[in-house]
Design a protein around this motif. Structure first.
Motif, PDB file in Angstrom:
ATOM      1  N   ARG A   9       0.840  -1.208   0.000  1.00  0.00           N
ATOM      2  CA  ARG A   9       0.000   0.000   0.000  1.00  0.00           C
ATOM      3  C   ARG A   9       0.875   1.257   0.000  1.00  0.00           C
ATOM      4  NH1 ARG A   9      -2.583  -0.768   4.553  1.00  0.00           N
ATOM      5  NH2 ARG A   9      -4.193  -2.038   3.553  1.00  0.00           N
ATOM      6  N   ALA A  10       1.923   1.265   0.811  1.00  0.00           N
ATOM      7  CA  ALA A  10       2.804   2.432   0.880  1.00  0.00           C
ATOM      8  C   ALA A  10       3.516   2.677  -0.448  1.00  0.00           C
ATOM      9  CB  ALA A  10       3.820   2.242   2.004  1.00  0.00           C
ATOM     10  N   VAL A  11       4.042   1.613  -1.061  1.00  0.00           N
ATOM     11  CA  VAL A  11       4.737   1.766  -2.336  1.00  0.00           C
ATOM     12  C   VAL A  11       3.771   2.247  -3.413  1.00  0.00           C
ATOM     13  CG1 VAL A  11       5.987   0.551  -4.164  1.00  0.00           C
ATOM     14  CG2 VAL A  11       6.514   0.074  -1.771  1.00  0.00           C
ATOM     15  N   THR A  12       2.572   1.688  -3.437  1.00  0.00           N
ATOM     16  CA  THR A  12       1.577   2.087  -4.439  1.00  0.00           C
ATOM     17  C   THR A  12       1.215   3.566  -4.294  1.00  0.00           C
ATOM     18  OG1 THR A  12       0.668  -0.158  -4.515  1.00  0.00           O
ATOM     19  CG2 THR A  12      -0.725   1.617  -5.340  1.00  0.00           C
ATOM     20  N   LEU A  13       0.986   4.009  -3.065  1.00  0.00           N
ATOM     21  CA  LEU A  13       0.627   5.411  -2.838  1.00  0.00           C
ATOM     22  C   LEU A  13       1.752   6.349  -3.278  1.00  0.00           C
ATOM     23  CD1 LEU A  13      -1.043   5.051   0.676  1.00  0.00           C
ATOM     24  CD2 LEU A  13      -2.191   5.813  -1.404  1.00  0.00           C
ATOM     25  N   LEU A  14       2.986   6.039  -2.892  1.00  0.00           N
ATOM     26  CA  LEU A  14       4.108   6.899  -3.263  1.00  0.00           C
ATOM     27  C   LEU A  14       4.340   6.885  -4.771  1.00  0.00           C
ATOM     28  CD1 LEU A  14       6.558   6.014  -0.354  1.00  0.00           C
ATOM     29  CD2 LEU A  14       5.359   8.184  -0.706  1.00  0.00           C
ATOM     30  N   HIS A  15       4.118   5.720  -5.401  1.00  0.00           N
ATOM     31  CA  HIS A  15       4.260   5.643  -6.861  1.00  0.00           C
ATOM     32  C   HIS A  15       3.225   6.527  -7.557  1.00  0.00           C
ATOM     33  CE1 HIS A  15       4.394   4.085 -10.935  1.00  0.00           C
ATOM     34  NE2 HIS A  15       3.122   3.729 -10.823  1.00  0.00           N
ATOM     35  N   ARG A  16       1.988   6.474  -7.106  1.00  0.00           N
ATOM     36  CA  ARG A  16       0.938   7.245  -7.764  1.00  0.00           C
ATOM     37  C   ARG A  16       1.068   8.738  -7.490  1.00  0.00           C
ATOM     38  NH1 ARG A  16      -4.057   2.887  -6.909  1.00  0.00           N
ATOM     39  NH2 ARG A  16      -3.231   1.414  -8.468  1.00  0.00           N
ATOM     40  N   GLU A  17       1.752   9.098  -6.389  1.00  0.00           N
ATOM     41  CA  GLU A  17       2.031  10.509  -6.121  1.00  0.00           C
ATOM     42  C   GLU A  17       3.329  10.962  -6.784  1.00  0.00           C
ATOM     43  OE1 GLU A  17       0.114  12.701  -4.590  1.00  0.00           O
ATOM     44  OE2 GLU A  17      -1.450  11.172  -4.330  1.00  0.00           O
ATOM     45  N   ARG A  18       3.987  10.010  -7.503  1.00  0.00           N
ATOM     46  CA  ARG A  18       5.266  10.269  -8.170  1.00  0.00           C
ATOM     47  C   ARG A  18       6.340  10.739  -7.189  1.00  0.00           C
ATOM     48  NH1 ARG A  18       2.606   7.459 -10.839  1.00  0.00           N
ATOM     49  NH2 ARG A  18       1.935   7.801 -12.991  1.00  0.00           N
ATOM     50  N   GLU A  19       6.319  10.148  -5.981  1.00  0.00           N
ATOM     51  CA  GLU A  19       7.308  10.474  -4.959  1.00  0.00           C
ATOM     52  C   GLU A  19       8.104   9.240  -4.533  1.00  0.00           C
ATOM     53  OE1 GLU A  19       5.290  12.326  -1.737  1.00  0.00           O
ATOM     54  OE2 GLU A  19       4.796  14.157  -2.857  1.00  0.00           O
ATOM     55  N   LEU A  20       7.935   8.137  -5.244  1.00  0.00           N
ATOM     56  CA  LEU A  20       8.557   6.886  -4.817  1.00  0.00           C
ATOM     57  C   LEU A  20      10.072   6.932  -4.942  1.00  0.00           C
ATOM     58  CD1 LEU A  20       8.147   4.000  -3.818  1.00  0.00           C
ATOM     59  CD2 LEU A  20       7.849   3.285  -6.199  1.00  0.00           C
ATOM     60  N   SER A  21      10.579   7.552  -6.006  1.00  0.00           N
ATOM     61  CA  SER A  21      12.015   7.532  -6.241  1.00  0.00           C
ATOM     62  C   SER A  21      12.788   8.336  -5.201  1.00  0.00           C
ATOM     63  CB  SER A  21      12.323   8.079  -7.644  1.00  0.00           C
ATOM     64  OG  SER A  21      11.883   9.425  -7.759  1.00  0.00           O
ATOM     65  N   SER A  22      12.126   9.298  -4.558  1.00  0.00           N
ATOM     66  CA  SER A  22      12.817  10.151  -3.587  1.00  0.00           C
ATOM     67  C   SER A  22      12.643   9.677  -2.152  1.00  0.00           C
ATOM     68  CB  SER A  22      12.313  11.590  -3.699  1.00  0.00           C
ATOM     69  OG  SER A  22      10.923  11.662  -3.430  1.00  0.00           O
ATOM     70  N   ALA A  23      11.832   8.647  -1.926  1.00  0.00           N
ATOM     71  CA  ALA A  23      11.575   8.155  -0.571  1.00  0.00           C
ATOM     72  C   ALA A  23      12.423   6.916  -0.293  1.00  0.00           C
ATOM     73  CB  ALA A  23      10.093   7.828  -0.404  1.00  0.00           C
ATOM     74  N   VAL A  24      12.816   6.765   0.979  1.00  0.00           N
ATOM     75  CA  VAL A  24      13.487   5.542   1.429  1.00  0.00           C
ATOM     76  C   VAL A  24      12.569   4.896   2.454  1.00  0.00           C
ATOM     77  CG1 VAL A  24      15.489   4.546   2.572  1.00  0.00           C
ATOM     78  CG2 VAL A  24      15.786   6.495   1.027  1.00  0.00           C
ATOM     79  N   LEU A  25      11.984   3.759   2.082  1.00  0.00           N
ATOM     80  CA  LEU A  25      11.019   3.084   2.936  1.00  0.00           C
ATOM     81  C   LEU A  25      11.698   2.083   3.860  1.00  0.00           C
ATOM     82  CD1 LEU A  25       8.090   2.378   0.459  1.00  0.00           C
ATOM     83  CD2 LEU A  25       7.865   3.565   2.642  1.00  0.00           C
ATOM     84  N   SER A  26      11.069   1.866   5.007  1.00  0.00           N
ATOM     85  CA  SER A  26      11.480   0.809   5.924  1.00  0.00           C
ATOM     86  C   SER A  26      10.235   0.020   6.311  1.00  0.00           C
ATOM     87  CB  SER A  26      12.138   1.385   7.179  1.00  0.00           C
ATOM     88  OG  SER A  26      13.301   2.099   6.853  1.00  0.00           O
TER      89      SER A  26
END
Length: 300
Positions: free
Chosen positions: A77-94
């Motif tokens: 869910r977190a990856v999908t949300l960040l991808h759709r907001e086009r912010e996934l590449s700049s985030a580091v998830l844990s």
């Protein structure tokens, strides 16, 4: 003259997004993760009660590094949300796995023990991972599966059910002495539908790898499995997905077909697919594209 002391390491600033399922199913593991992370970082805790609050917490993270405390679905869910907001590449998830399914977490290399996972958040290093993105903006982190299916089975089961009802009605009528004015006949399905669950028969699908047809509609497909190569076994090419296609032919054994692709298109009969833990479809066609190094995850 004494050597200068090393500069103190700045404590990371974290946003803990704790999934409600994790809180209800294993509150003790959640408490342990909070204690370990709170001892080594500046922590802000968010307790969303649903998907909208989960999304709002991520969007308001600011400079804090997001830490998901939950199961595979929470990470997806977190990856999908960040991808759709086009912010996934700049985030580091844990991820601190707590709650339900942890198959994806294990395959990505995340410890499933809450203490070890929390320490990886604090002391580990981030790693770029590949991602599969489909033409409806859905994502696949670990595994894509297309199960087999064949026509006629659902309509057959429907007929058996109607015949059983007919038998019950006749038995009750005979016991009460009543007379059936009109016999009950099993209905015939006008259009048999194809199931996609376990035990279904093979499907007729066209499978294209980077524009080249691997399997056409005149061949029967027993199943398709796709994994981004960055999360597959060693020896595969990063930036590609490993594809395995299982086929069937009456009286002949066909070995599985293996290849690596950057784009995979599947079309033909209506089919469903499982992207990690989520089921999509039915669709007539779907294209998945590999995004190399599209997201980052903290690992030991």
């Amino acid at each position: 003259m004494s050597a200068p002391e090393p500069a103190a390491r700045t404590a990371p600033s974290l946003l803990l997004v704790i999934d409600p399922v994790a809180r209800r199913s294993d509150g003790e593991s959640v408490r342990i993760a909070k204690d370990v992370l709170g001892a080594g970082a500046s922590v802000k805790i968010c307790l969303p009660e649903g998907p909208e609050e989960f999304a709002r917490a991520l969007s308001r993270r600011g400079a804090r590094r997001p830490v998901v405390v939950g199961d595979d679905r929470s990470l997806l869910r977190a990856v999908t949300l960040l991808h759709r907001e086009r912010e996934l590449s700049s985030a580091v998830l844990s991820l601190v796995p707590v709650g339900g399914a942890m198959t994806l977490a294990r395959s990505l290399g995340v410890p499933t023990d809450p203490v070890a996972a929390a320490r990886a958040v604090l002391e580990g290093s981030w790693r770029r991972l590949d991602l599969l993105v489909d033409d409806s903006d859905g994502v696949v982190l670990g595994e894509l599966r297309i199960p087999p299916g064949g026509p006629g089975q659902e309509s057959s089961a429907h007929g058996h059910w109607l015949r059983a009802c007919h038998s019950v009605v006749r038995a009750l009528a005979a016991r009460s002495g009543a007379r059936l004015e009109r016999p009950v006949r099993p209905a015939r399905a006008s259009r048999p539908t194809r199931p996609t669950g376990p035990g279904a028969g093979p499907a007729r699908l066209r499978i294209e790898a980077d524009g080249v047809t691997l399997v056409d509609l005149d061949q029967r497909v027993d199943g398709v499995q796709v994994r981004p190569c960055a999360s597959s076994a060693a020896g595969h090419t990063p930036g590609h997905a490993h594809v395995e296609v299982r086929q069937s032919s009456p009286g002949a054994e066909i070995p599985p077909l293996h290849t690596e692709v950057t784009t995979l298109t599947v079309s033909g009969e209506d089919f469903r697919y499982r992207a990690d833990s989520l089921v999509g479809g039915p669709v007539r066609t779907r294209t998945w594209t590999v995004r190399a190094g599209a997201w980052s995850l903290m690992l030991p």
